[in-house]
Design an enzyme around this catalytic site. Sequence first.
Site, PDB file in Angstrom:
ATOM      1  CE  LYS A  32      -0.537  -7.272 -62.373  1.00  0.00           C
ATOM      2  NZ  LYS A  32      -0.898  -6.055 -61.601  1.00  0.00           N
ATOM      3  CB  SER A 109       2.678  -5.067 -60.557  1.00  0.00           C
ATOM      4  OG  SER A 109       1.273  -5.036 -60.281  1.00  0.00           O
ATOM      5  CB  SER A 133      -0.280  -2.065 -60.368  1.00  0.00           C
ATOM      6  OG  SER A 133       0.664  -2.175 -59.332  1.00  0.00           O
TER       7      SER A 133
END
Length: 379
Positions: A32, A109, A133
Site C-alpha cells: 500500500k 482504503s 480499511s
Amino acid sequence: MDTSVWRVLPDAGPLVAPAGRGPLDGETVAVKDLFAVAGQRVGAGNPEWLEQAREEPEHAWAVARLLEAGAAVRGIARTEEFAWSLTGANAHYGTPPNPAAPGRVSGGSTSGPATAVAAGEVSVGLGSDTWGSIRVPAAYQGLWGHRPTQGAVPGDGALPLARSFDTVGWLTRDAGLLVRVGDVVLPPDTATASGAPLVATDLLDQAEPDVRGAVARATRHLAAAPTAWAVPDAWIEALRAVQAAEAWAAHGAWVGPRLDRIGPAVRGRFTFAATVTPEQADAARAVVTRAGAEIRDRLGDDVLVLPSASSVAPVADPAAAEAVRRATVAVTSVAVLAGLPAVSVPVTTADGLPAGLSLVGPPGSDRALLRRAAELATA
C-alpha cells in the site's frame, strides 16, 4: 499496468527481491502506498504529496520483515488519499476494479493491494486498517484479511492517519497464507481466543439482508450463540472526533492550504477535522477509552462474530458507496474502539456476491484467532 491499481510496477521481475529465505518463499506482495520502500517515495494517494516526497532511505518494518521471510515486493499499489475512506475511489487516480464483483467498488482504503490480490497479480496485499480499511475491501472482493491487535505489528515507516487506531494488516486469497504471514509479523499471543463464539445480533441487524443471510449460513458451522451487542451512536461520534483530531495533527499543516486539491470525500473529512477543538478531542477520547474498556471486559476470552461490512460492494458510484458508510463503520468500530484483532472471512450471498464475516477476539490473541478462522474455512 492499471494505474488505478498500481503506482509503481516494474515491467518484469519484482520491485524488491527477497532479502532472505523463509516461510514466505515464492510469495509476492503489493505494498500500500503508505509504507516506505527503500529508494521509493510514499505517495499517500495524492499527486502533490508524491511530488514533494523524498526517497525513503529504508524499508518500513513490515516490508522488511516480509522480505526477510522470503517474499518479494512486486510493486507499490494505490490507496485512497491519506487512507481516509472505505470506498476505494481515488479522485486523482480512479477506482481500482473489483475482479470478484465487476462493476462494483473495490473497497478501501487498502484498495490497490486488495485488487492486486483478487486479480491474482500478487499473493499478499500489505495494507493498513484504521476503521475497516483491510476488512471492507476483503469483504467486497472475497478475500481473507487481518486487522491485528492495536500495536501488535510495528507501524515504523508507515504514514499515519490516526495513530491511536492505525494497524498494519494484510490480505490474501486463502486462509493458509493469511496464517503464514501472521506467523512472520506477529508477536507471540498473550491471550487465548478459546471462548464461545457469539453472534452480535444488533450489529448483524445493521447489515443488508443478503449479507445477514450469508453470515447466518456460515455461523451454522460455529454453533455460535446470539448475543445482543450494540454500538451506541455516541461511541461512533467520539471515535470520529478522535480520528479527525489525530488526522489533523498528522497532516493538517500540509493539507490546510491545499484543501481545494484534495478529493471531495476526503476534503470533507479534513474540513471537519479542522473544527475539532482540543477540548472536544479530549472529551471524545475519554468516551473512546471507556467504550474500549467495556468492550474488552464484556468479550473476555470469547470470539465475537459480525459482518466485516454492512453490505456487498456497492455499484461503482461514490455516492452509493458513501450511503452505506454509516452502517459499515458501526460494524467495523468494535475492534477499533477496543484495539482488538479481527479476521475477515470471505462468505458468499445467495446471489453469488462476495461478503465478509469477521471474527473479533481478545487483544493479543491474533495467532489463535487466525487459526480459528482457518478452521472455519475447513468446516
